[in-house]
Design an enzyme around this catalytic site. Structure first.
Site, PDB file in Angstrom:
ATOM      1  N   HIS A 118       0.811  -1.224   0.000  1.00  0.00           N
ATOM      2  CA  HIS A 118       0.000   0.000   0.000  1.00  0.00           C
ATOM      3  C   HIS A 118       0.842   1.271   0.000  1.00  0.00           C
ATOM      4  O   HIS A 118       0.294   2.367  -0.211  1.00  0.00           O
ATOM      5  CB  HIS A 118      -0.930   0.041   1.214  1.00  0.00           C
ATOM      6  CG  HIS A 118      -1.953  -1.048   1.238  1.00  0.00           C
ATOM      7  ND1 HIS A 118      -2.770  -1.325   0.175  1.00  0.00           N
ATOM      8  CD2 HIS A 118      -2.288  -1.940   2.218  1.00  0.00           C
ATOM      9  CE1 HIS A 118      -3.568  -2.336   0.479  1.00  0.00           C
ATOM     10  NE2 HIS A 118      -3.285  -2.739   1.701  1.00  0.00           N
ATOM     11  N   HIS A 157      -6.345  -7.475   0.085  1.00  0.00           N
ATOM     12  CA  HIS A 157      -6.464  -6.070  -0.291  1.00  0.00           C
ATOM     13  C   HIS A 157      -5.705  -5.815  -1.588  1.00  0.00           C
ATOM     14  O   HIS A 157      -4.622  -6.366  -1.790  1.00  0.00           O
ATOM     15  CB  HIS A 157      -5.899  -5.171   0.812  1.00  0.00           C
ATOM     16  CG  HIS A 157      -6.469  -5.466   2.162  1.00  0.00           C
ATOM     17  ND1 HIS A 157      -5.783  -6.201   3.112  1.00  0.00           N
ATOM     18  CD2 HIS A 157      -7.660  -5.153   2.714  1.00  0.00           C
ATOM     19  CE1 HIS A 157      -6.531  -6.318   4.208  1.00  0.00           C
ATOM     20  NE2 HIS A 157      -7.669  -5.691   3.981  1.00  0.00           N
ATOM     21  N   ASP A 232      -4.580 -13.135   4.542  1.00  0.00           N
ATOM     22  CA  ASP A 232      -5.837 -12.537   4.984  1.00  0.00           C
ATOM     23  C   ASP A 232      -7.059 -12.870   4.111  1.00  0.00           C
ATOM     24  O   ASP A 232      -8.169 -12.437   4.459  1.00  0.00           O
ATOM     25  CB  ASP A 232      -5.699 -11.017   5.153  1.00  0.00           C
ATOM     26  CG  ASP A 232      -4.923 -10.350   4.044  1.00  0.00           C
ATOM     27  OD1 ASP A 232      -4.644 -11.007   3.019  1.00  0.00           O
ATOM     28  OD2 ASP A 232      -4.584  -9.158   4.187  1.00  0.00           O
TER      29      ASP A 232
END
Length: 304
Positions: A118, A157, A232
Protein backbone atom coordinates in the site's frame (compact mmCIF):
# COMPACT_ATOMS: atom_id res chain seq x y z
CA UNK A 1 16.81 -26.50 2.67
CA UNK A 2 14.40 -23.61 2.32
CA UNK A 3 16.14 -20.20 2.27
CA UNK A 4 14.62 -17.79 4.79
CA UNK A 5 15.58 -14.11 4.90
CA UNK A 6 15.24 -12.56 8.35
CA UNK A 7 16.70 -9.53 10.08
CA UNK A 8 16.68 -9.28 13.89
CA UNK A 9 15.33 -5.75 13.60
CA UNK A 10 12.20 -6.91 11.78
CA UNK A 11 11.01 -7.31 15.37
CA UNK A 12 10.78 -3.63 16.28
CA UNK A 13 9.38 -2.29 19.55
CA UNK A 14 5.70 -1.51 19.14
CA UNK A 15 5.09 2.25 18.85
CA UNK A 16 2.39 3.74 21.02
CA UNK A 17 -1.12 3.85 19.53
CA UNK A 18 -0.29 1.10 17.04
CA UNK A 19 -2.83 -1.58 16.06
CA UNK A 20 -0.30 -3.49 13.96
CA UNK A 21 0.88 -6.79 15.49
CA UNK A 22 4.56 -6.00 15.93
CA UNK A 23 5.32 -9.38 17.50
CA UNK A 24 4.21 -11.26 14.37
CA UNK A 25 7.62 -11.37 12.70
CA UNK A 26 9.25 -12.71 15.85
CA UNK A 27 6.58 -15.39 16.20
CA UNK A 28 7.05 -16.42 12.56
CA UNK A 29 10.80 -16.73 13.18
CA UNK A 30 10.27 -18.78 16.33
CA UNK A 31 7.76 -21.11 14.69
CA UNK A 32 10.11 -21.71 11.76
CA UNK A 33 13.00 -22.41 14.13
CA UNK A 34 10.80 -24.95 15.92
CA UNK A 35 10.37 -26.81 12.63
CA UNK A 36 14.00 -27.95 12.87
CA UNK A 37 16.88 -27.79 10.41
CA UNK A 38 14.85 -27.43 7.22
CA UNK A 39 15.87 -23.80 6.68
CA UNK A 40 18.95 -21.83 5.67
CA UNK A 41 18.84 -18.45 7.36
CA UNK A 42 20.09 -15.27 5.66
CA UNK A 43 20.33 -11.74 7.06
CA UNK A 44 19.80 -8.90 4.58
CA UNK A 45 21.57 -5.60 4.25
CA UNK A 46 19.37 -2.50 4.55
CA UNK A 47 18.23 -1.18 1.18
CA UNK A 48 20.57 1.63 0.07
CA UNK A 49 18.96 5.04 0.11
CA UNK A 50 19.35 5.59 -3.64
CA UNK A 51 17.15 2.57 -4.37
CA UNK A 52 14.50 3.77 -1.94
CA UNK A 53 14.59 7.10 -3.78
CA UNK A 54 14.33 5.33 -7.15
CA UNK A 55 10.75 4.46 -6.14
CA UNK A 56 9.71 6.89 -3.40
CA UNK A 57 9.88 10.68 -3.31
CA UNK A 58 13.25 11.71 -1.80
CA UNK A 59 11.54 14.06 0.63
CA UNK A 60 9.39 11.21 1.95
CA UNK A 61 12.42 8.93 2.20
CA UNK A 62 14.14 11.60 4.28
CA UNK A 63 11.07 11.98 6.51
CA UNK A 64 11.11 8.25 7.24
CA UNK A 65 14.85 7.75 7.70
CA UNK A 66 15.04 10.77 9.99
CA UNK A 67 11.88 9.67 11.88
CA UNK A 68 10.05 12.94 11.26
CA UNK A 69 7.06 11.71 9.28
CA UNK A 70 4.21 14.25 9.54
CA UNK A 71 1.23 13.28 11.66
CA UNK A 72 -1.15 13.09 8.70
CA UNK A 73 1.10 10.57 6.97
CA UNK A 74 1.49 8.56 10.18
CA UNK A 75 -2.29 8.36 10.36
CA UNK A 76 -2.37 6.91 6.84
CA UNK A 77 0.36 4.43 7.76
CA UNK A 78 -1.41 3.42 10.96
CA UNK A 79 1.40 3.90 13.48
CA UNK A 80 4.11 6.41 14.45
CA UNK A 81 7.42 6.14 12.59
CA UNK A 82 9.97 5.94 15.40
CA UNK A 83 13.72 5.53 14.74
CA UNK A 84 13.32 1.75 15.23
CA UNK A 85 10.40 1.63 12.79
CA UNK A 86 12.37 3.71 10.28
CA UNK A 87 15.34 1.32 10.46
CA UNK A 88 13.03 -1.66 10.06
CA UNK A 89 11.44 0.00 7.03
CA UNK A 90 14.87 0.20 5.41
CA UNK A 91 15.76 -3.42 6.23
CA UNK A 92 12.55 -4.99 4.89
CA UNK A 93 13.11 -4.03 1.20
CA UNK A 94 16.65 -5.34 1.52
CA UNK A 95 15.11 -8.62 2.66
CA UNK A 96 12.80 -8.90 -0.34
CA UNK A 97 15.69 -8.06 -2.66
CA UNK A 98 17.89 -10.73 -1.05
CA UNK A 99 15.06 -13.27 -1.22
CA UNK A 100 14.85 -12.60 -4.96
CA UNK A 101 18.58 -13.18 -5.43
CA UNK A 102 18.38 -16.42 -3.45
CA UNK A 103 15.36 -17.53 -5.46
CA UNK A 104 17.23 -16.95 -8.71
CA UNK A 105 19.98 -19.22 -7.40
CA UNK A 106 17.92 -21.84 -5.59
CA UNK A 107 14.38 -21.72 -6.95
CA UNK A 108 12.56 -20.31 -3.93
CA UNK A 109 13.23 -18.07 -0.96
CA UNK A 110 11.00 -16.33 1.58
CA UNK A 111 11.35 -13.00 3.30
CA UNK A 112 9.92 -13.24 6.82
CA UNK A 113 8.56 -9.70 6.49
CA UNK A 114 7.50 -7.42 3.66
CA UNK A 115 4.68 -7.36 1.18
CA UNK A 116 4.12 -3.66 1.94
CA UNK A 117 1.95 -3.11 -1.10
CA UNK A 118 0.00 0.00 0.00
CA UNK A 119 3.00 2.35 0.30
CA UNK A 120 2.81 5.12 -2.34
CA UNK A 121 5.36 7.49 -3.77
CA UNK A 122 5.17 10.23 -1.16
CA UNK A 123 3.51 8.49 1.77
CA UNK A 124 2.95 5.18 3.43
CA UNK A 125 -0.50 3.70 4.00
CA UNK A 126 -2.24 0.67 5.46
CA UNK A 127 0.59 -0.45 7.79
CA UNK A 128 3.11 -0.02 4.93
CA UNK A 129 6.03 2.45 5.05
CA UNK A 130 8.21 1.64 2.00
CA UNK A 131 7.00 -0.59 -0.84
CA UNK A 132 9.52 -3.44 -0.74
CA UNK A 133 7.96 -5.21 -3.72
CA UNK A 134 8.29 -2.25 -6.08
CA UNK A 135 11.74 -1.30 -4.72
CA UNK A 136 13.14 -4.81 -5.14
CA UNK A 137 11.62 -5.26 -8.61
CA UNK A 138 12.93 -1.96 -9.95
CA UNK A 139 16.41 -2.50 -8.51
CA UNK A 140 16.60 -6.00 -9.99
CA UNK A 141 15.72 -4.85 -13.50
CA UNK A 142 17.75 -1.66 -13.43
CA UNK A 143 20.84 -3.51 -12.19
CA UNK A 144 20.34 -6.00 -15.03
CA UNK A 145 19.86 -9.02 -12.76
CA UNK A 146 16.66 -9.89 -14.63
CA UNK A 147 14.81 -8.36 -17.56
CA UNK A 148 11.18 -8.70 -16.42
CA UNK A 149 9.59 -9.13 -12.99
CA UNK A 150 5.98 -10.10 -12.32
CA UNK A 151 4.61 -9.16 -8.90
CA UNK A 152 1.83 -11.58 -7.97
CA UNK A 153 -0.28 -10.22 -5.11
CA UNK A 154 -2.70 -12.61 -3.39
CA UNK A 155 -3.40 -10.42 -0.37
CA UNK A 156 -7.10 -9.80 0.32
CA UNK A 157 -6.46 -6.07 -0.29
CA UNK A 158 -5.56 -4.69 -3.70
CA UNK A 159 -1.88 -3.91 -4.22
CA UNK A 160 -2.60 -0.27 -5.04
CA UNK A 161 0.80 1.14 -4.10
CA UNK A 162 2.71 -1.44 -6.09
CA UNK A 163 0.52 -0.83 -9.14
CA UNK A 164 0.91 2.94 -8.90
CA UNK A 165 4.68 2.87 -8.37
CA UNK A 166 5.34 0.60 -11.35
CA UNK A 167 2.71 2.03 -13.72
CA UNK A 168 3.98 2.57 -17.24
CA UNK A 169 6.96 0.25 -16.92
CA UNK A 170 7.39 -2.50 -19.50
CA UNK A 171 9.82 -4.48 -17.33
CA UNK A 172 7.58 -4.85 -14.24
CA UNK A 173 4.02 -6.20 -14.35
CA UNK A 174 1.55 -6.42 -11.46
CA UNK A 175 -1.22 -8.92 -10.74
CA UNK A 176 -3.66 -8.49 -7.86
CA UNK A 177 -6.45 -10.87 -6.84
CA UNK A 178 -8.41 -9.39 -3.95
CA UNK A 179 -11.77 -8.63 -2.38
CA UNK A 180 -13.23 -5.92 -4.62
CA UNK A 181 -15.12 -4.14 -1.81
CA UNK A 182 -12.22 -4.15 0.66
CA UNK A 183 -9.53 -1.52 1.36
CA UNK A 184 -8.43 0.58 -0.42
CA UNK A 185 -11.67 2.26 -1.43
CA UNK A 186 -9.96 3.89 -4.39
CA UNK A 187 -8.14 1.19 -6.36
CA UNK A 188 -5.13 1.72 -8.60
CA UNK A 189 -4.83 -0.06 -11.94
CA UNK A 190 -2.59 -3.13 -11.91
CA UNK A 191 -1.50 -4.82 -15.11
CA UNK A 192 -4.29 -7.26 -14.22
CA UNK A 193 -6.79 -6.88 -11.38
CA UNK A 194 -9.12 -9.68 -10.32
CA UNK A 195 -11.68 -8.27 -7.91
CA UNK A 196 -13.72 -10.95 -6.14
CA UNK A 197 -17.09 -10.67 -4.37
CA UNK A 198 -17.30 -10.93 -0.59
CA UNK A 199 -17.28 -14.47 0.75
CA UNK A 200 -15.60 -16.08 -2.27
CA UNK A 201 -14.58 -19.59 -1.19
CA UNK A 202 -11.85 -22.06 -2.07
CA UNK A 203 -13.20 -23.48 -5.34
CA UNK A 204 -14.17 -20.15 -6.87
CA UNK A 205 -10.97 -18.44 -5.71
CA UNK A 206 -8.62 -21.08 -7.08
CA UNK A 207 -10.50 -21.19 -10.38
CA UNK A 208 -10.25 -17.40 -10.75
CA UNK A 209 -6.55 -17.45 -9.88
CA UNK A 210 -5.72 -20.16 -12.39
CA UNK A 211 -7.87 -18.76 -15.19
CA UNK A 212 -6.39 -15.26 -14.95
CA UNK A 213 -2.76 -15.69 -13.90
CA UNK A 214 -1.73 -18.27 -16.52
CA UNK A 215 -2.55 -15.99 -19.49
CA UNK A 216 -0.57 -13.15 -17.87
CA UNK A 217 2.42 -15.43 -17.37
CA UNK A 218 2.21 -16.47 -21.01
CA UNK A 219 1.81 -12.93 -22.30
CA UNK A 220 4.37 -11.12 -20.14
CA UNK A 221 7.09 -13.78 -19.94
CA UNK A 222 8.70 -12.83 -16.61
CA UNK A 223 12.14 -13.95 -15.45
CA UNK A 224 11.21 -13.74 -11.76
CA UNK A 225 8.09 -13.79 -9.59
CA UNK A 226 7.81 -11.65 -6.46
CA UNK A 227 4.91 -13.09 -4.50
CA UNK A 228 2.88 -11.17 -1.93
CA UNK A 229 1.68 -14.19 0.07
CA UNK A 230 -0.97 -12.51 2.20
CA UNK A 231 -2.94 -14.93 4.39
CA UNK A 232 -5.84 -12.54 4.98
CA UNK A 233 -8.17 -14.15 2.37
CA UNK A 234 -8.95 -16.62 5.18
CA UNK A 235 -12.60 -16.64 6.25
CA UNK A 236 -12.81 -14.78 9.54
CA UNK A 237 -9.64 -12.72 9.11
CA UNK A 238 -10.17 -9.47 11.02
CA UNK A 239 -9.53 -7.30 7.94
CA UNK A 240 -10.58 -9.70 5.21
CA UNK A 241 -13.83 -10.24 3.32
CA UNK A 242 -13.16 -13.49 1.46
CA UNK A 243 -14.02 -17.03 2.56
CA UNK A 244 -11.00 -19.27 2.07
CA UNK A 245 -10.36 -22.14 4.46
CA UNK A 246 -6.94 -23.04 5.87
CA UNK A 247 -6.78 -25.83 3.29
CA UNK A 248 -7.68 -23.33 0.59
CA UNK A 249 -4.77 -21.06 1.50
CA UNK A 250 -2.40 -24.03 1.39
CA UNK A 251 -3.81 -25.15 -1.97
CA UNK A 252 -3.31 -21.60 -3.31
CA UNK A 253 0.35 -21.53 -2.32
CA UNK A 254 1.08 -25.05 -3.50
CA UNK A 255 -0.43 -24.19 -6.88
CA UNK A 256 1.64 -20.99 -7.11
CA UNK A 257 4.83 -22.91 -6.25
CA UNK A 258 4.13 -25.79 -8.63
CA UNK A 259 3.18 -23.46 -11.49
CA UNK A 260 6.31 -21.36 -11.20
CA UNK A 261 8.57 -24.36 -10.83
CA UNK A 262 7.05 -26.04 -13.89
CA UNK A 263 7.91 -22.89 -15.86
CA UNK A 264 11.42 -22.59 -14.43
CA UNK A 265 10.55 -19.30 -12.75
CA UNK A 266 12.33 -18.27 -9.54
CA UNK A 267 9.80 -17.46 -6.80
CA UNK A 268 10.50 -15.07 -3.93
CA UNK A 269 7.78 -14.53 -1.35
CA UNK A 270 7.07 -11.69 1.06
CA UNK A 271 4.91 -12.17 4.14
CA UNK A 272 1.94 -9.94 3.33
CA UNK A 273 -1.18 -9.42 5.40
CA UNK A 274 -2.87 -11.51 8.04
CA UNK A 275 -4.90 -10.12 10.93
CA UNK A 276 -6.59 -11.39 14.05
CA UNK A 277 -6.72 -10.99 17.80
CA UNK A 278 -4.54 -14.07 18.26
CA UNK A 279 -1.09 -13.20 16.91
CA UNK A 280 0.09 -16.79 17.23
CA UNK A 281 -2.75 -18.04 15.02
CA UNK A 282 -1.92 -15.43 12.39
CA UNK A 283 1.76 -16.34 12.54
CA UNK A 284 0.94 -20.00 12.05
CA UNK A 285 -0.88 -19.05 8.86
CA UNK A 286 2.26 -17.35 7.58
CA UNK A 287 4.44 -20.31 8.48
CA UNK A 288 2.05 -22.72 6.73
CA UNK A 289 2.31 -20.48 3.67
CA UNK A 290 6.12 -20.53 3.67
CA UNK A 291 6.18 -24.31 4.13
CA UNK A 292 3.66 -24.79 1.31
CA UNK A 293 5.64 -22.56 -1.04
CA UNK A 294 8.97 -24.08 -0.12
CA UNK A 295 7.91 -27.71 -0.37
CA UNK A 296 9.65 -29.12 -3.42
CA UNK A 297 10.81 -25.76 -4.77
CA UNK A 298 14.09 -25.14 -2.97
CA UNK A 299 15.82 -28.51 -3.21
CA UNK A 300 17.94 -27.76 -6.27
CA UNK A 301 18.77 -24.75 -8.42
CA UNK A 302 16.45 -24.16 -11.35
CA UNK A 303 17.75 -25.11 -14.78
CA UNK A 304 17.37 -21.85 -16.70
Amino acid sequence: MIPIVHHPDYVAPAPKRSQYQWNKNGLVRDLLLAEGDSFAWHEPEPMPRRWLEAVHDPDYVAEVLEARVPAHKERRIGFPVTPAVAWRAQCVPGGTYLAALLAIDQGFAANSAGGSHHALGDTGAGFCVFNDLAIAAIRLVEEGTVERVLIVDCDVHQGDGTAALTAGRTDVATYSIHAEKNFPARKARSTLDVGLPDGTGDVEYLAALQETLIPLLDGFGPDLILYQAGVDPLAGDRLGRLGLSYDGLIARDRWIAATMRARGLPLASALGGGYGLDALEVSRRHVASILSLGSGTAKQPLQR
